[in-house]
Design a protein around this motif. Structure first.
Motif, PDB file in Angstrom:
ATOM      1  N   ILE A   7     -19.169  47.889  63.570  1.00 10.52           N
ATOM      2  CA  ILE A   7     -18.589  47.458  64.844  1.00 10.52           C
ATOM      3  C   ILE A   7     -17.471  46.451  64.579  1.00 10.52           C
ATOM      4  O   ILE A   7     -17.648  45.470  63.875  1.00 10.52           O
ATOM      5  N   ILE A   8     -16.304  46.746  65.137  1.00 12.04           N
ATOM      6  CA  ILE A   8     -15.115  45.925  64.899  1.00 12.04           C
ATOM      7  C   ILE A   8     -14.513  45.508  66.237  1.00 12.04           C
ATOM      8  O   ILE A   8     -13.897  46.329  66.931  1.00 12.04           O
ATOM      9  N   PRO A   9     -14.661  44.252  66.647  1.00 13.58           N
ATOM     10  CA  PRO A   9     -13.928  43.769  67.819  1.00 13.58           C
ATOM     11  C   PRO A   9     -12.528  43.336  67.395  1.00 13.58           C
ATOM     12  O   PRO A   9     -12.347  42.808  66.288  1.00 13.58           O
ATOM     13  N   THR A  10     -11.541  43.552  68.243  1.00 11.72           N
ATOM     14  CA  THR A  10     -10.182  43.147  67.875  1.00 11.72           C
ATOM     15  C   THR A  10      -9.417  42.697  69.104  1.00 11.72           C
ATOM     16  O   THR A  10      -9.656  43.185  70.217  1.00 11.72           O
ATOM     17  N   TYR A  11      -8.508  41.766  68.888  1.00  9.89           N
ATOM     18  CA  TYR A  11      -7.674  41.249  69.978  1.00  9.89           C
ATOM     19  C   TYR A  11      -6.346  40.796  69.390  1.00  9.89           C
ATOM     20  O   TYR A  11      -6.274  39.802  68.680  1.00  9.89           O
ATOM     21  N   HIS A  12      -5.310  41.588  69.628  1.00  8.37           N
ATOM     22  CA  HIS A  12      -3.954  41.272  69.161  1.00  8.37           C
ATOM     23  C   HIS A  12      -3.908  41.062  67.642  1.00  8.37           C
ATOM     24  O   HIS A  12      -3.294  40.112  67.159  1.00  8.37           O
ATOM     25  N   ARG A  13      -4.526  41.946  66.902  1.00 11.49           N
ATOM     26  CA  ARG A  13      -4.550  41.842  65.438  1.00 11.49           C
ATOM     27  C   ARG A  13      -4.129  43.170  64.811  1.00 11.49           C
ATOM     28  O   ARG A  13      -4.773  43.645  63.867  1.00 11.49           O
ATOM     29  N   SER A  14      -3.085  43.772  65.325  1.00 12.99           N
ATOM     30  CA  SER A  14      -2.686  45.097  64.854  1.00 12.99           C
ATOM     31  C   SER A  14      -2.307  45.111  63.378  1.00 12.99           C
ATOM     32  O   SER A  14      -2.412  46.146  62.715  1.00 12.99           O
ATOM     33  N   SER A  15      -1.888  43.978  62.842  1.00 12.31           N
ATOM     34  CA  SER A  15      -1.510  43.934  61.426  1.00 12.31           C
ATOM     35  C   SER A  15      -2.727  43.918  60.511  1.00 12.31           C
ATOM     36  O   SER A  15      -2.636  44.301  59.342  1.00 12.31           O
ATOM     37  N   TYR A  16      -3.873  43.464  61.022  1.00 14.54           N
ATOM     38  CA  TYR A  16      -5.090  43.394  60.220  1.00 14.54           C
ATOM     39  C   TYR A  16      -6.030  44.571  60.457  1.00 14.54           C
ATOM     40  O   TYR A  16      -6.775  44.975  59.554  1.00 14.54           O
ATOM     41  N   LEU A  17      -6.040  45.116  61.679  1.00 13.48           N
ATOM     42  CA  LEU A  17      -7.030  46.112  62.083  1.00 13.48           C
ATOM     43  C   LEU A  17      -7.094  47.340  61.173  1.00 13.48           C
ATOM     44  O   LEU A  17      -8.203  47.754  60.790  1.00 13.48           O
ATOM     45  N   PRO A  18      -5.971  47.970  60.805  1.00 11.83           N
ATOM     46  CA  PRO A  18      -6.075  49.169  59.949  1.00 11.83           C
ATOM     47  C   PRO A  18      -6.799  48.898  58.637  1.00 11.83           C
ATOM     48  O   PRO A  18      -7.555  49.755  58.153  1.00 11.83           O
ATOM     49  N   GLY A  19      -6.603  47.716  58.062  1.00  9.66           N
ATOM     50  CA  GLY A  19      -7.292  47.389  56.820  1.00  9.66           C
ATOM     51  C   GLY A  19      -8.794  47.311  57.000  1.00  9.66           C
ATOM     52  O   GLY A  19      -9.558  47.707  56.112  1.00  9.66           O
ATOM     53  N   ALA A  20      -9.249  46.819  58.170  1.00  8.55           N
ATOM     54  CA  ALA A  20     -10.680  46.750  58.453  1.00  8.55           C
ATOM     55  C   ALA A  20     -11.265  48.152  58.603  1.00  8.55           C
ATOM     56  O   ALA A  20     -12.346  48.454  58.078  1.00  8.55           O
ATOM     57  N   ILE A  21     -10.559  49.009  59.334  1.00  6.42           N
ATOM     58  CA  ILE A  21     -11.049  50.385  59.511  1.00  6.42           C
ATOM     59  C   ILE A  21     -11.130  51.087  58.157  1.00  6.42           C
ATOM     60  O   ILE A  21     -12.122  51.758  57.843  1.00  6.42           O
ATOM     61  N   GLN A  22     -10.110  50.909  57.336  1.00  4.71           N
ATOM     62  CA  GLN A  22     -10.088  51.572  56.032  1.00  4.71           C
ATOM     63  C   GLN A  22     -11.172  51.055  55.104  1.00  4.71           C
ATOM     64  O   GLN A  22     -11.749  51.812  54.328  1.00  4.71           O
ATOM     65  N   THR A  23     -11.455  49.761  55.174  1.00  2.00           N
ATOM     66  CA  THR A  23     -12.487  49.217  54.290  1.00  2.00           C
ATOM     67  C   THR A  23     -13.858  49.758  54.678  1.00  2.00           C
ATOM     68  O   THR A  23     -14.750  49.875  53.824  1.00  2.00           O
TER      69      THR A  23
END
Length: 320
Positions: A7-23
């Motif tokens: 589970i990944i909550p996100t708020y205005h972190r488009s530069s970090y989010l893809p790395g979390a999904i990939q990890t």
């Protein structure tokens, strides 16, 4: 194979989010679903980042038209989760590739009394070359039955290292959406009252150090205020828990006062910390405070340098 819901909550972190999904998708354990809750459906950059995974059945994206906050977003993700286990993952954190596999292996060795298996971790710099700034190891006092000791301090950072049995998470009611700080600590307290904890003593979770970290020093300083407000009786009525709780609180306050150059206030807080429960570390910090902010700053720089040197000697940094 057990299905694991990330589970990944996100708020205005488009530069970090893809790395979390990939990890999460890059784990050696294949049975993984990723549920992302975007807390601002009007954020075009985040929507574009999530659009890259539209055709990936492993990724579910939920876009909130009104901001709900991190705890509500996590609960919202869990409501859509099908996994037997939950993995908490902040959008700016990363995992080593075998993190989930190692935790599942540990869970398979445990009885149903256990609800959480967490990991050690590291804090990385975000510049190049990347350096390990700090390491976390699971303390022995946070293994097995950890209540009521967990009331005095959390001691299980980072939260992105936690794998939780989904049925246990739901049994205790999930995250408290009314709390502004310390929601991870609070969840662990409620889990610890009913279940046991275990850990994999390896730095499998990586936290990236940057200016936008939600878990800021100010937020950490406010955690104890919120935890005390929620659990006044068990903290105040147990002398051992209470003395440790308030000693740590004033020691943390004193340290932050020194960092901000508030010399006199720091001495007062550190003296109070020693009064509640003296330790060698708190005594040393108090003595340092007597010499003023310049000495503290110099020694802090030296200490950070030494921790970084030692951490990088033992760390094998993965690709993230």
């Amino acid at each position: 194979m057990a299905l694991v819901s990330v589970i990944i909550p996100t708020y205005h972190r488009s530069s970090y989010l893809p790395g979390a999904i990939q990890t999460a998708l890059g784990q050696t354990h294949d049975e993984v679903e990723v549920i992302v809750v975007n807390d601002d459906a009007s954020d075009t950059a985040t929507l574009n980042a999530l659009a890259e995974y539209t055709d990936d059945s492993r990724v579910t994206a939920i876009n909130n038209t009104e901001r709900r906050g991190i705890s509500a977003s996590r609960n919202q993700a869990v409501a859509h989760a099908d996994g037997e286990y939950l993995c908490i993952l902040d959008d700016d954190d990363r995992w080593r590739a075998d993190k989930i596999e190692q935790q599942l292996t540990r869970f398979n060795q445990l009885s149903s009394e256990y609800a959480v298996v967490y990991t050690g971790g590291e804090i990385w710099s975000t510049g190049e070359p990347r350096r390990v700034l700090k390491q976390f190891s699971p303390p022995e006092s946070r293994i097995g039955e950890i209540y009521p000791e967990v009331l005095s301090s959390w001691g299980m950072s980072p939260h992105s290292g936690h794998m939780i049995r989904t049925d246990a998470f739901r049994a205790v009611g999930g995250f408290d959406e009314t709390m502004n700080h310390g929601e991870d600590w609070d969840l662990s307290i409620r889990l610890a009252k009913r279940y046991k904890f275990d850990a994999v003593d390896e730095p499998l979770t990586i936290r990236l150090s940057h200016d936008e970290n939600v878990s800021s020093k100010r937020a950490h300083a406010n955690q104890r205020k919120d935890i005390l407000a929620k659990y006044p009786a068990p903290i105040l009525n147990d002398e051992s828990i209470g003395s440790e709780f308030f000693s740590k609180w004033h020691a943390e306050r004193g340290y932050h006062q020194l960092e901000n150059g508030k010399h006199v206030a720091a001495i007062r807080d550190l003296w109070i910390a020693l009064g509640y429960k003296p330790t060698t570390q708190r005594a040393v910090l108090f003595v340092i405070s007597l010499f003023g902010p310049r000495v503290f700053s110099s020694l802090s720089d030296l200490s950070r340098w030494w921790r970084t040197v030692m951490a990088n000697r033992t760390s094998n940094q993965p690709r993230v």
